[in-house]
Scaffold this motif. Structure first.
Motif, PDB file in Angstrom:
ATOM      1  N   PRO A  76       9.374  -3.213  13.394  1.00  0.00           N
ATOM      2  CA  PRO A  76       9.465  -2.466  12.143  1.00  0.00           C
ATOM      3  C   PRO A  76       8.985  -3.307  10.958  1.00  0.00           C
ATOM      4  N   LEU A  77       8.537  -2.629   9.907  1.00  0.00           N
ATOM      5  CA  LEU A  77       7.990  -3.341   8.759  1.00  0.00           C
ATOM      6  C   LEU A  77       8.080  -2.505   7.497  1.00  0.00           C
ATOM      7  N   TYR A  78       7.752  -3.146   6.374  1.00  0.00           N
ATOM      8  CA  TYR A  78       7.690  -2.505   5.066  1.00  0.00           C
ATOM      9  C   TYR A  78       6.220  -2.265   4.721  1.00  0.00           C
ATOM     10  N   LEU A  79       5.866  -1.016   4.454  1.00  0.00           N
ATOM     11  CA  LEU A  79       4.478  -0.687   4.153  1.00  0.00           C
ATOM     12  C   LEU A  79       4.406   0.408   3.096  1.00  0.00           C
ATOM     13  N   PHE A  80       3.529   0.189   2.115  1.00  0.00           N
ATOM     14  CA  PHE A  80       3.291   1.140   1.027  1.00  0.00           C
ATOM     15  C   PHE A  80       1.811   1.500   1.062  1.00  0.00           C
ATOM     16  N   HIS A  81       1.506   2.703   1.558  1.00  0.00           N
ATOM     17  CA  HIS A  81       0.116   3.130   1.706  1.00  0.00           C
ATOM     18  C   HIS A  81      -0.289   4.053   0.558  1.00  0.00           C
ATOM     19  N   THR A  82      -1.483   3.808   0.006  1.00  0.00           N
ATOM     20  CA  THR A  82      -2.022   4.626  -1.090  1.00  0.00           C
ATOM     21  C   THR A  82      -3.375   5.185  -0.675  1.00  0.00           C
ATOM     22  N   HIS A  83      -3.622   6.480  -0.994  1.00  0.00           N
ATOM     23  CA  HIS A  83      -4.880   7.108  -0.586  1.00  0.00           C
ATOM     24  C   HIS A  83      -5.263   8.212  -1.558  1.00  0.00           C
ATOM     25  N   GLY A  84      -6.560   8.384  -1.737  1.00  0.00           N
ATOM     26  CA  GLY A  84      -7.081   9.452  -2.582  1.00  0.00           C
ATOM     27  C   GLY A  84      -7.214  10.759  -1.814  1.00  0.00           C
ATOM     28  N   TRP A  85      -6.727  11.845  -2.419  1.00  0.00           N
ATOM     29  CA  TRP A  85      -6.787  13.159  -1.779  1.00  0.00           C
ATOM     30  C   TRP A  85      -8.224  13.599  -1.523  1.00  0.00           C
ATOM     31  N   THR A  86      -9.158  13.194  -2.402  1.00  0.00           N
ATOM     32  CA  THR A  86     -10.558  13.606  -2.281  1.00  0.00           C
ATOM     33  C   THR A  86     -11.456  12.483  -1.766  1.00  0.00           C
ATOM     34  N   ASP A  87     -10.869  11.480  -1.123  1.00  0.00           N
ATOM     35  CA  ASP A  87     -11.637  10.360  -0.576  1.00  0.00           C
ATOM     36  C   ASP A  87     -12.597  10.876   0.493  1.00  0.00           C
ATOM     37  N   ARG A  88     -13.905  10.642   0.297  1.00  0.00           N
ATOM     38  CA  ARG A  88     -14.909  11.044   1.283  1.00  0.00           C
ATOM     39  C   ARG A  88     -15.467   9.847   2.050  1.00  0.00           C
ATOM     40  N   GLY A 123      13.062  -1.281   8.340  1.00  0.00           N
ATOM     41  CA  GLY A 123      11.849  -1.222   7.538  1.00  0.00           C
ATOM     42  C   GLY A 123      11.842  -0.053   6.576  1.00  0.00           C
ATOM     43  N   ARG A 124      10.684   0.195   6.002  1.00  0.00           N
ATOM     44  CA  ARG A 124      10.522   1.275   5.021  1.00  0.00           C
ATOM     45  C   ARG A 124       9.047   1.652   4.962  1.00  0.00           C
ATOM     46  N   ILE A 125       8.782   2.946   4.753  1.00  0.00           N
ATOM     47  CA  ILE A 125       7.410   3.435   4.595  1.00  0.00           C
ATOM     48  C   ILE A 125       7.351   4.254   3.310  1.00  0.00           C
ATOM     49  N   ASP A 126       6.359   3.967   2.482  1.00  0.00           N
ATOM     50  CA  ASP A 126       6.108   4.759   1.278  1.00  0.00           C
ATOM     51  C   ASP A 126       4.648   5.176   1.269  1.00  0.00           C
ATOM     52  N   LEU A 127       4.410   6.436   0.969  1.00  0.00           N
ATOM     53  CA  LEU A 127       3.055   6.977   0.887  1.00  0.00           C
ATOM     54  C   LEU A 127       2.821   7.508  -0.518  1.00  0.00           C
ATOM     55  N   MET A 128       1.704   7.094  -1.127  1.00  0.00           N
ATOM     56  CA  MET A 128       1.340   7.605  -2.444  1.00  0.00           C
ATOM     57  C   MET A 128      -0.066   8.196  -2.375  1.00  0.00           C
ATOM     58  N   LEU A 129      -0.181   9.465  -2.698  1.00  0.00           N
ATOM     59  CA  LEU A 129      -1.464  10.145  -2.747  1.00  0.00           C
ATOM     60  C   LEU A 129      -1.835  10.417  -4.205  1.00  0.00           C
ATOM     61  N   HIS A 130      -3.113  10.326  -4.499  1.00  0.00           N
ATOM     62  CA  HIS A 130      -3.594  10.640  -5.849  1.00  0.00           C
ATOM     63  C   HIS A 130      -4.791  11.567  -5.728  1.00  0.00           C
ATOM     64  N   LYS A 131      -5.145  12.235  -6.825  1.00  0.00           N
ATOM     65  CA  LYS A 131      -6.179  13.269  -6.759  1.00  0.00           C
ATOM     66  C   LYS A 131      -7.594  12.703  -6.714  1.00  0.00           C
ATOM     67  N   GLY A 132      -7.737  11.398  -6.865  1.00  0.00           N
ATOM     68  CA  GLY A 132      -9.058  10.782  -6.898  1.00  0.00           C
ATOM     69  C   GLY A 132      -9.654  10.567  -5.521  1.00  0.00           C
ATOM     70  N   GLY A 133     -10.777   9.839  -5.503  1.00  0.00           N
ATOM     71  CA  GLY A 133     -11.503   9.578  -4.267  1.00  0.00           C
ATOM     72  C   GLY A 133     -11.220   8.205  -3.704  1.00  0.00           C
ATOM     73  N   HIS A 134     -12.304   7.496  -3.362  1.00  0.00           N
ATOM     74  CA  HIS A 134     -12.177   6.190  -2.712  1.00  0.00           C
ATOM     75  C   HIS A 134     -11.965   5.122  -3.785  1.00  0.00           C
ATOM     76  N   SER A 135     -10.763   5.076  -4.296  1.00  0.00           N
ATOM     77  CA  SER A 135     -10.455   4.181  -5.412  1.00  0.00           C
ATOM     78  C   SER A 135      -8.952   4.052  -5.540  1.00  0.00           C
ATOM     79  N   ALA A 136      -8.550   3.156  -6.429  1.00  0.00           N
ATOM     80  CA  ALA A 136      -7.128   3.012  -6.737  1.00  0.00           C
ATOM     81  C   ALA A 136      -6.769   3.900  -7.910  1.00  0.00           C
ATOM     82  N   PRO A 137      -5.628   4.555  -7.880  1.00  0.00           N
ATOM     83  CA  PRO A 137      -5.214   5.334  -9.051  1.00  0.00           C
ATOM     84  C   PRO A 137      -4.826   4.403 -10.188  1.00  0.00           C
TER      85      PRO A 137
END
Length: 237
Positions: free
Chosen positions: A137-149, A206-220
């Motif tokens: 088990p582990l701690y992970l915070f994943h971030t991804h763009g909703w429109t990432d192509r 552990g812990r899992i956090d997911l953050m989605l943003h409306k942008g593409g292949h970038s950091a919010p």
């Protein structure tokens, strides 16, 4: 490459650049400045594979791809060197990365979980063939763009379907099973402006956090401070 020294550093933040980029570019980033201002040593190594299809890259595990350097071993040597030349032998470590660097973060988290205390991939996940379970088990915070192509949430294929980006949802499923998240759904789901967040905090470990943003292949906007806030809230010191 290391960001300028800070007095009595709190820990180490290592960031892995995206494919085609370099560690030098990460040293000029807002994340580097934010980490330094909070009192962390910021480390930005280079992914170098001159003989591979993608030369400025990381040795992410994937079917039908080979690399001349094992970057898990390389990153371990980098971290050992940092610890041996500082007073940070017991300091907490956060490993983050963007795109292919983010995929390398997933690899390190899954197969070398003792490398860091927590992991924060951005716009990158496993490549196929996905593992069925991670080492521990582990701690992970994943971030991804909703429109990432470039790295779609569902993944995509290359070279006549011989090399395939993994599905982010499938990657998260592997981690949920590793952490013992028996309920499957997150304990909480929240909105913060244009950010959508899901939090698996009631797993066996552990812990899992997911953050989605409306942008593409970038950091919010504000990704660096938010990610470091998350790391500090884990109270790993």
């Amino acid at each position: 490459m290391i960001y300028p020294e800070v007095p009595e550093p709190l820990g180490i933040v290592m960031h892995l650049h995206g494919g085609g980029s370099t560690g030098a570019s990460a040293l000029k980033s807002g994340l580097a400045g934010e980490a330094h201002s909070r009192g962390y040593i910021f480390v930005a190594p280079n992914g170098e594979h001159p003989e591979a299809r993608w030369t400025k890259d990381w040795s992410v595990r994937a079917d039908n791809m080979e690399f001349e350097r094992d970057d898990a071993e390389f990153l371990a040597r980098v971290l050992t060197d940092i610890r041996s030349n500082t007073d940070l032998s017991e300091a907490p470590v956060l490993l983050s990365g963007f795109s292919r660097g983010g995929s390398m973060v997933w690899n390190m988290a899954c197969w070398q979980p003792e490398f860091a205390d927590a992991y924060a991939p951005l716009a990158g996940a496993f490549w196929e063939r996905l593992p069925t379970r991670c080492v521990q088990p582990l701690y992970l915070f994943h971030t991804h763009g909703w429109t990432d192509r470039v790295v779609p949430l569902e993944g995509r294929s290359f070279f006549d379907d011989t090399v395939v980006q993994g599905d982010v949802w499938a990657s998260l499923k592997v981690l949920r099973e590793t952490n013992g998240c028996g309920k499957r759904q997150p304990e909480t789901s929240t909105f913060d402006g244009e950010l959508w967040l899901r939090h698996w905090t009631d797993c066996d470990a552990g812990r899992i956090d997911l953050m989605l943003h409306k942008g593409g292949h970038s950091a919010p906007e504000g990704w660096g401070p938010r990610m470091l806030d998350w790391f500090e809230e884990l109270e790993l010191r």
